[in-house]
Write a protein that holds these residues in place. Structure first.
Motif, PDB file in Angstrom:
ATOM      1  N   TRP A 196     -15.280  63.104  60.786  1.00 43.63           N
ATOM      2  CA  TRP A 196     -14.038  63.651  61.330  1.00 43.63           C
ATOM      3  C   TRP A 196     -13.402  64.605  60.326  1.00 43.63           C
ATOM      4  O   TRP A 196     -13.480  64.391  59.117  1.00 43.63           O
ATOM      5  N   GLN A 197     -12.767  65.666  60.826  1.00 44.32           N
ATOM      6  CA  GLN A 197     -12.018  66.590  59.972  1.00 44.32           C
ATOM      7  C   GLN A 197     -10.657  66.870  60.581  1.00 44.32           C
ATOM      8  O   GLN A 197     -10.492  66.844  61.800  1.00 44.32           O
ATOM      9  N   LEU A 198      -9.706  67.180  59.727  1.00 39.50           N
ATOM     10  CA  LEU A 198      -8.378  67.572  60.146  1.00 39.50           C
ATOM     11  C   LEU A 198      -8.448  68.758  61.102  1.00 39.50           C
ATOM     12  O   LEU A 198      -9.252  69.666  60.915  1.00 39.50           O
ATOM     13  N   THR A 199      -7.587  68.735  62.109  1.00 38.21           N
ATOM     14  CA  THR A 199      -7.368  69.911  62.950  1.00 38.21           C
ATOM     15  C   THR A 199      -5.893  70.277  62.852  1.00 38.21           C
ATOM     16  O   THR A 199      -5.055  69.444  62.491  1.00 38.21           O
ATOM     17  N   PHE A 200      -5.575  71.490  63.183  1.00 43.50           N
ATOM     18  CA  PHE A 200      -4.185  71.929  63.162  1.00 43.50           C
ATOM     19  C   PHE A 200      -3.351  71.075  64.109  1.00 43.50           C
ATOM     20  O   PHE A 200      -2.252  70.642  63.758  1.00 43.50           O
ATOM     21  N   ASP A 201      -3.876  70.807  65.299  1.00 43.29           N
ATOM     22  CA  ASP A 201      -3.127  70.014  66.278  1.00 43.29           C
ATOM     23  C   ASP A 201      -2.879  68.588  65.787  1.00 43.29           C
ATOM     24  O   ASP A 201      -1.812  68.028  66.021  1.00 43.29           O
ATOM     25  N   PHE A 202      -3.843  67.996  65.095  1.00 36.49           N
ATOM     26  CA  PHE A 202      -3.636  66.671  64.508  1.00 36.49           C
ATOM     27  C   PHE A 202      -2.500  66.738  63.490  1.00 36.49           C
ATOM     28  O   PHE A 202      -1.610  65.900  63.476  1.00 36.49           O
ATOM     29  N   MET A 203      -2.533  67.755  62.643  1.00 40.52           N
ATOM     30  CA  MET A 203      -1.555  67.873  61.566  1.00 40.52           C
ATOM     31  C   MET A 203      -0.138  68.028  62.108  1.00 40.52           C
ATOM     32  O   MET A 203       0.791  67.400  61.591  1.00 40.52           O
ATOM     33  N   VAL A 204       0.062  68.835  63.140  1.00 40.10           N
ATOM     34  CA  VAL A 204       1.427  69.101  63.621  1.00 40.10           C
ATOM     35  C   VAL A 204       1.907  68.083  64.647  1.00 40.10           C
ATOM     36  O   VAL A 204       3.054  68.149  65.081  1.00 40.10           O
ATOM     37  N   ASN A 205       1.062  67.126  65.017  1.00 39.57           N
ATOM     38  CA  ASN A 205       1.520  66.036  65.868  1.00 39.57           C
ATOM     39  C   ASN A 205       2.526  65.234  65.055  1.00 39.57           C
ATOM     40  O   ASN A 205       2.262  64.844  63.924  1.00 39.57           O
ATOM     41  N   GLY A 206       3.695  64.980  65.630  1.00 45.67           N
ATOM     42  CA  GLY A 206       4.802  64.362  64.898  1.00 45.67           C
ATOM     43  C   GLY A 206       4.442  63.129  64.102  1.00 45.67           C
ATOM     44  O   GLY A 206       4.721  63.033  62.902  1.00 45.67           O
ATOM     45  N   SER A 207       3.828  62.136  64.740  1.00 46.78           N
ATOM     46  CA  SER A 207       3.524  60.891  64.029  1.00 46.78           C
ATOM     47  C   SER A 207       2.430  61.106  62.977  1.00 46.78           C
ATOM     48  O   SER A 207       2.472  60.504  61.906  1.00 46.78           O
ATOM     49  N   ASN A 208       1.471  61.964  63.246  1.00 44.48           N
ATOM     50  CA  ASN A 208       0.429  62.247  62.260  1.00 44.48           C
ATOM     51  C   ASN A 208       1.008  62.978  61.052  1.00 44.48           C
ATOM     52  O   ASN A 208       0.633  62.701  59.906  1.00 44.48           O
ATOM     53  N   PHE A 209       1.923  63.913  61.307  1.00 45.31           N
ATOM     54  CA  PHE A 209       2.535  64.660  60.212  1.00 45.31           C
ATOM     55  C   PHE A 209       3.267  63.701  59.267  1.00 45.31           C
ATOM     56  O   PHE A 209       3.131  63.801  58.047  1.00 45.31           O
ATOM     57  N   VAL A 210       3.999  62.770  59.841  1.00 50.58           N
ATOM     58  CA  VAL A 210       4.718  61.787  59.026  1.00 50.58           C
ATOM     59  C   VAL A 210       3.727  60.963  58.209  1.00 50.58           C
ATOM     60  O   VAL A 210       3.943  60.720  57.009  1.00 50.58           O
ATOM     61  N   LYS A 211       2.627  60.536  58.814  1.00 49.89           N
ATOM     62  CA  LYS A 211       1.618  59.757  58.074  1.00 49.89           C
ATOM     63  C   LYS A 211       1.034  60.577  56.927  1.00 49.89           C
ATOM     64  O   LYS A 211       0.790  60.042  55.833  1.00 49.89           O
ATOM     65  N   ILE A 212       0.810  61.866  57.156  1.00 49.29           N
ATOM     66  CA  ILE A 212       0.263  62.723  56.106  1.00 49.29           C
ATOM     67  C   ILE A 212       1.223  62.778  54.924  1.00 49.29           C
ATOM     68  O   ILE A 212       0.828  62.538  53.783  1.00 49.29           O
ATOM     69  N   ILE A 213       2.504  63.062  55.195  1.00 49.37           N
ATOM     70  CA  ILE A 213       3.436  63.212  54.066  1.00 49.37           C
ATOM     71  C   ILE A 213       3.808  61.879  53.432  1.00 49.37           C
ATOM     72  O   ILE A 213       4.249  61.851  52.292  1.00 49.37           O
ATOM     73  N   GLU A 214       3.619  60.791  54.161  1.00 51.45           N
ATOM     74  CA  GLU A 214       3.876  59.468  53.573  1.00 51.45           C
ATOM     75  C   GLU A 214       2.711  58.974  52.723  1.00 51.45           C
ATOM     76  O   GLU A 214       2.806  57.933  52.093  1.00 51.45           O
ATOM     77  N   GLY A 215       1.602  59.695  52.731  1.00 54.87           N
ATOM     78  CA  GLY A 215       0.472  59.338  51.875  1.00 54.87           C
ATOM     79  C   GLY A 215      -0.535  58.397  52.482  1.00 54.87           C
ATOM     80  O   GLY A 215      -1.359  57.837  51.766  1.00 54.87           O
ATOM     81  N   ASN A 216      -0.504  58.227  53.809  1.00 54.34           N
ATOM     82  CA  ASN A 216      -1.462  57.326  54.447  1.00 54.34           C
ATOM     83  C   ASN A 216      -2.903  57.763  54.279  1.00 54.34           C
ATOM     84  O   ASN A 216      -3.809  56.953  54.408  1.00 54.34           O
ATOM     85  N   TYR A 217      -3.118  59.049  53.981  1.00 51.54           N
ATOM     86  CA  TYR A 217      -4.489  59.555  53.867  1.00 51.54           C
ATOM     87  C   TYR A 217      -4.841  59.912  52.424  1.00 51.54           C
ATOM     88  O   TYR A 217      -5.784  60.644  52.171  1.00 51.54           O
ATOM     89  N   ASP A 218      -4.067  59.352  51.472  1.00 50.13           N
ATOM     90  CA  ASP A 218      -4.416  59.523  50.066  1.00 50.13           C
ATOM     91  C   ASP A 218      -5.773  58.901  49.791  1.00 50.13           C
ATOM     92  O   ASP A 218      -6.152  57.913  50.436  1.00 50.13           O
ATOM     93  N   ASN A 219      -6.485  59.449  48.835  1.00 48.65           N
ATOM     94  CA  ASN A 219      -7.742  58.830  48.420  1.00 48.65           C
ATOM     95  C   ASN A 219      -7.429  57.486  47.795  1.00 48.65           C
ATOM     96  O   ASN A 219      -6.503  57.342  47.020  1.00 48.65           O
ATOM     97  N   LYS A 220      -8.221  56.499  48.143  1.00 47.97           N
ATOM     98  CA  LYS A 220      -7.990  55.129  47.614  1.00 47.97           C
ATOM     99  C   LYS A 220      -8.729  54.939  46.318  1.00 47.97           C
ATOM    100  O   LYS A 220      -9.744  55.423  46.059  1.00 47.97           O
TER     101      LYS A 220
END
Length: 108
Positions: free
Chosen positions: A84-108
Motif C-alpha cells: 500500500w502507498q499513500l494517495t492524495f485522497d487518503f492524506m486529505v481525508n479528515g480522519s486520516n489527516f489527523v492520524k498522520i499529524i498525530e504520528g500514527n504512521y511513525d516508524n516503530k
C-alpha cells in the motif's frame, strides 16, 4: 512565513497540489483538483491542530512542505513496508489527516 488570506485559498490549494506532485514522484500524482479535494484541503487549512502541545496550522506552503518531509520518512505511508502507498485522497481525508499529524504512521 506568508499566511494566505481568504481570497488566496484557491491559489494555496493549487500550490499544495503542485507541491505534493513535486515531493512524491514515486506516488500516484494528482491530475485534477476535484471539488471534493478542494473542499477537504480548505477544511484542513481552516482547522487548528495541536501537535506535541504546539499549535499547528496548515495555512502556508512551508507548513505543507514540513508535513511532506515528515511523510517521506514514514515507511508505511511511502509503501516501503507493504504494497500500500499513500494517495492524495487518503492524506486529505479528515480522519486520516489527523492520524498522520498525530504520528500514527511513525516508524516503530
Amino acid at each position: 512565513k506568508e499566511t494566505y488570506v481568504k481570497n488566496d485559498k484557491s491559489l494555496l490549494v493549487k500550490n499544495i497540489v503542485n507541491l505534493y506532485n513535486e515531493n512524491f514522484p514515486e506516488l500516484a500524482s494528482v491530475a485534477k483538483i476535484t471539488p471534493t479535494r478542494k473542499s477537504r484541503l480548505l477544511k484542513i487549512i481552516g482547522d487548528k491542530f495541536t501537535v506535541n502541545n504546539n499549535p499547528v496550522s496548515f495555512k502556508t506552503i512551508d507548513e505543507w512542505q514540513g508535513l511532506f518531509d515528515w511523510i517521506k520518512g514514514s515507511d508505511w505511508l511511502m509503501g516501503r513496508s507493504s504494497d500500500w502507498q499513500l494517495t492524495f485522497d487518503f492524506m486529505v481525508n479528515g480522519s486520516n489527516f489527523v492520524k498522520i499529524i498525530e504520528g500514527n504512521y511513525d516508524n516503530k
